[in-house]
Design a protein around this motif. Structure first.
Motif, mmCIF file in Angstrom:
data_model
loop_
_atom_site.group_PDB
_atom_site.id
_atom_site.type_symbol
_atom_site.label_atom_id
_atom_site.label_comp_id
_atom_site.label_asym_id
_atom_site.label_seq_id
_atom_site.Cartn_x
_atom_site.Cartn_y
_atom_site.Cartn_z
ATOM 1 N N GLY A 194 25.620 12.345 12.125
ATOM 2 C CA GLY A 194 25.210 11.622 10.939
ATOM 3 C C GLY A 194 26.355 10.986 10.182
ATOM 4 O O GLY A 194 27.512 10.989 10.626
ATOM 5 N N ARG A 195 26.026 10.450 8.985
ATOM 6 C CA ARG A 195 26.992 9.698 8.202
ATOM 7 C C ARG A 195 27.159 10.224 6.774
ATOM 8 O O ARG A 195 27.686 9.515 5.919
ATOM 9 C CB ARG A 195 26.589 8.220 8.152
ATOM 10 C CG ARG A 195 26.689 7.497 9.489
ATOM 11 C CD ARG A 195 26.334 6.026 9.345
ATOM 12 N NE ARG A 195 26.482 5.291 10.596
ATOM 13 C CZ ARG A 195 25.535 5.150 11.512
ATOM 14 N NH1 ARG A 195 24.351 5.722 11.318
ATOM 15 N NH2 ARG A 195 25.744 4.450 12.605
ATOM 16 N N THR A 196 26.680 11.429 6.486
ATOM 17 C CA THR A 196 27.058 12.064 5.225
ATOM 18 C C THR A 196 28.494 12.567 5.372
ATOM 19 O O THR A 196 29.057 12.555 6.472
ATOM 20 C CB THR A 196 26.135 13.245 4.886
ATOM 21 O OG1 THR A 196 26.293 14.253 5.898
ATOM 22 C CG2 THR A 196 24.677 12.816 4.816
ATOM 23 N N ASN A 197 29.088 13.035 4.294
ATOM 24 C CA ASN A 197 30.482 13.481 4.386
ATOM 25 C C ASN A 197 30.636 14.607 5.393
ATOM 26 O O ASN A 197 31.537 14.575 6.246
ATOM 27 C CB ASN A 197 30.981 13.913 2.997
ATOM 28 C CG ASN A 197 32.461 14.212 2.983
ATOM 29 O OD1 ASN A 197 32.881 15.364 3.000
ATOM 30 N ND2 ASN A 197 33.267 13.161 2.950
ATOM 31 N N LEU A 198 29.748 15.606 5.348
ATOM 32 C CA LEU A 198 29.841 16.714 6.293
ATOM 33 C C LEU A 198 29.553 16.251 7.712
ATOM 34 O O LEU A 198 30.290 16.590 8.652
ATOM 35 C CB LEU A 198 28.867 17.832 5.908
ATOM 36 C CG LEU A 198 28.759 18.982 6.927
ATOM 37 C CD1 LEU A 198 30.097 19.677 7.115
ATOM 38 C CD2 LEU A 198 27.688 19.982 6.497
ATOM 39 N N THR A 199 28.494 15.472 7.898
ATOM 40 C CA THR A 199 28.129 15.102 9.264
ATOM 41 C C THR A 199 29.083 14.068 9.857
ATOM 42 O O THR A 199 29.216 13.993 11.085
ATOM 43 C CB THR A 199 26.665 14.620 9.350
ATOM 44 O OG1 THR A 199 26.451 13.548 8.425
ATOM 45 C CG2 THR A 199 25.709 15.768 9.040
ATOM 46 N N MET A 200 29.757 13.271 9.035
ATOM 47 C CA MET A 200 30.829 12.429 9.562
ATOM 48 C C MET A 200 31.951 13.298 10.120
ATOM 49 O O MET A 200 32.563 12.975 11.149
ATOM 50 C CB MET A 200 31.383 11.490 8.490
ATOM 51 C CG MET A 200 30.543 10.254 8.246
ATOM 52 S SD MET A 200 31.371 8.998 7.236
ATOM 53 C CE MET A 200 31.497 9.833 5.662
ATOM 54 N N GLY A 250 18.007 12.572 9.825
ATOM 55 C CA GLY A 250 18.653 13.458 10.778
ATOM 56 C C GLY A 250 19.932 14.059 10.227
ATOM 57 O O GLY A 250 20.213 15.248 10.443
ATOM 58 N N ALA A 251 20.716 13.251 9.541
ATOM 59 C CA ALA A 251 21.958 13.762 8.953
ATOM 60 C C ALA A 251 21.654 14.874 7.954
ATOM 61 O O ALA A 251 22.334 15.912 7.934
ATOM 62 C CB ALA A 251 22.724 12.631 8.271
ATOM 63 N N GLU A 252 20.622 14.680 7.129
ATOM 64 C CA GLU A 252 20.247 15.726 6.164
ATOM 65 C C GLU A 252 19.767 16.987 6.878
ATOM 66 O O GLU A 252 20.037 18.108 6.428
ATOM 67 C CB GLU A 252 19.145 15.209 5.236
ATOM 68 C CG GLU A 252 19.616 14.208 4.205
ATOM 69 C CD GLU A 252 18.494 13.818 3.257
ATOM 70 O OE1 GLU A 252 17.749 14.701 2.787
ATOM 71 O OE2 GLU A 252 18.354 12.610 2.989
ATOM 72 N N ALA A 253 19.052 16.809 7.975
ATOM 73 C CA ALA A 253 18.584 17.978 8.723
ATOM 74 C C ALA A 253 19.763 18.777 9.258
ATOM 75 O O ALA A 253 19.797 20.008 9.141
ATOM 76 C CB ALA A 253 17.680 17.534 9.868
ATOM 77 N N ASP A 254 20.739 18.093 9.856
ATOM 78 C CA ASP A 254 21.914 18.791 10.384
ATOM 79 C C ASP A 254 22.702 19.458 9.262
ATOM 80 O O ASP A 254 23.157 20.599 9.400
ATOM 81 C CB ASP A 254 22.807 17.813 11.137
ATOM 82 C CG ASP A 254 22.207 17.390 12.469
ATOM 83 O OD1 ASP A 254 21.351 18.121 13.000
ATOM 84 O OD2 ASP A 254 22.611 16.344 12.987
#
Length: 455
Positions: A157-163, A128-132
């Motif tokens: 999500g928990r990637t740098n951008l999605t955080m 989901g984080a990659e999708a966003d």
């Protein structure tokens, strides 16, 4: 069969001895951040809406992998589809070698997704984080702008951008610096709108707060996209009111901004439609881009990003895709899951289940002072616990006690919300009537016991 079983705890307590021994190994081998004590469960097998742990305890799952298991645990047809694919090949990187499953799945999403555009295109990622994150990339590529508007209560999500896009900073503690050009507006949390406001007045209030952002934080001409969850998940199961969505759609249209719907958790029949954005489309406010994940793969990691061909074809080569994106096994699982969910009307199941759950939760609200609000869409229902109905003070300790009490009775519940005081309903949509009834009874037993212990 396990898929028809009711919850049953056969050990003296949870965890039982075998689970306790395995959890000790986990704690020694894994980072502390992954070793929660909230759910001391070690799965042995799962079918439908029920899992059995290594001690033989049976748990009814109202969490559903946090929205991953709409179709349930270990559906036989999906197992066979994955086996059939595994006998051919496990992997090929789609950027180099195309495979039929990816293309077929993309075609089906292009037909199904309720976003704008007569002709649509889809590509896949792993989570989901990659999708966003990829939806944001697409929006930036198409508009040539950098700014992104997100909302209070959001989780992406928990990637740098999605955080950075996620509101609750306990998910990003000490992880900065984060990307710039991200701006946060207030989500229409109607239960906690300014006191005395009607629903219409509250929606106008939230729209005005968003409009003010263009004057105080980012000119509209710098904004690429507005990113919205049709139903906030981690934020507390708060549906975006349709009049507010229509106003956001108009603001986006007037300013050349794309509207992204994050359907990672609420998609794939959970909302009572295949995608919650169908409600938006019916109101004349379809999003430009939809991102989804979780239940689309029936438990295998895959996510999808869909938009019009015009928007998608603006993305420069090399900026999207990845080694495991659209993995053949995950595509096989997603194709079979979609076939089953359409054939067996899982969206209709969600509406029927949601009606029963909502009726029972409203009964809780009428009977218990701590049950402050009930809300949701389809079979994605939240109940918010407060110290008093009048004061609406969040009561996370009560929600935590309910969760732990229910766990010892064989029912898995999970909290959500900015204050951790909402208990979410995300049970697999294949749950039986008797399982649902027993789960709701256990939930009420846990509320009653929590009332006695929290006095």
């Amino acid at each position: 069969m396990l898929r028809d079983a009711l919850p049953e705890i056969i050990t003296e307590k949870v965890p039982g001895p075998k689970a306790e021994a395995l959890l000790k190994k986990r704690n020694a081998a894994l980072p502390k951040a992954l070793c929660t004590a909230t759910y001391p469960i070690c799965i042995s097998r799962g079918e439908g809406a029920v899992l059995e742990d290594v001690d033989g305890n049976k748990f009814l799952d109202f969490i559903g992998g946090v929205g991953v298991l709409n179709i349930g645990y270990s559906r036989p047809e999906i197992i066979e589809a994955v086996k059939e694919q595994a006998e051919k090949y496990f992997h090929c990187i789609f950027n180099v070698v195309a495979h039929e499953g990816y293309i077929e799945l993309a075609e089906k999403f292009n037909e199904l997704m309720p976003c704008r555009g007569e002709r649509k295109k889809t590509f896949f990622a792993n989570s989901g984080a990659e999708a966003d994150e990829n939806a944001v990339k697409v929006a930036k590529a198409y508009t040539g702008r950098k700014g992104i508007i997100c909302f209070s209560g959001a989780f992406h999500g928990r990637t740098n951008l999605t955080m950075a896009l996620t509101a609750k900073k306990s998910y990003a503690l000490g992880m900065g610096p984060f990307p710039s050009d991200i701006y946060r507006a207030e989500f229409p949390y109607l239960y906690r709108a300014p006191k005395g406001y009607s629903e219409d007045e509250a929606i106008s209030y939230y729209i005005e707060k968003l409009s003010r952002l263009f004057d105080e934080s980012a000119p509209a001409s710098d904004v690429a996209a507005v990113l919205v969850e049709p139903i906030q998940g981690e934020g507390g199961f708060i549906p975006a009111p349709i009049p507010w969505v229509k106003a956001i759609r108009q603001i986006c249209d007037e300013n050349g901004i794309l509207l992204i719907a994050d359907e990672v958790q609420c998609g794939n029949c959970r909302s009572g439609r295949y995608f919650a954005s169908e409600y938006w489309k019916e109101a004349g406010a379809a999003p430009d881009i939809i991102a989804t994940a979780k239940s689309m793969g029936a438990g295998l990691p895959i996510s999808a990003i869909t938009a019009s061909a015009e928007i998608m074809d603006s993305v420069p080569a090399g900026t999207i895709g990845g080694t495991y994106c659209g993995n053949p096994l995950a595509c096989a699982s997603a194709l079979k899951a979609m076939e089953i969910m359409k054939r067996e009307d899982y969206a209709g199941k969600a509406r029927a289940i949601g009606k029963k759950v909502t009726e029972r939760y409203l009964d809780f609200k009428a009977k218990y002072e701590e049950a402050g609000d009930v809300r949701g869409l389809g079979a994605m229902i939240g109940i918010e616990f407060v110290k008093t109905k009048e004061g609406k003070e969040p009561y996370p300790e009560f929600a935590a006690k309910v969760i732990q009490t229910a766990l010892q009775k064989g029912l898995m519940l999970e909290n959500a919300g900015t204050y951790g005081n909402v208990i979410r309903f995300l049970a697999p949509l294949c749950i039986t009537d008797s399982q649902l009834a027993r789960g709701l009874d256990i939930f009420e037993e846990a509320i009653t016991e929590a009332k006695n212990s929290c006095r």
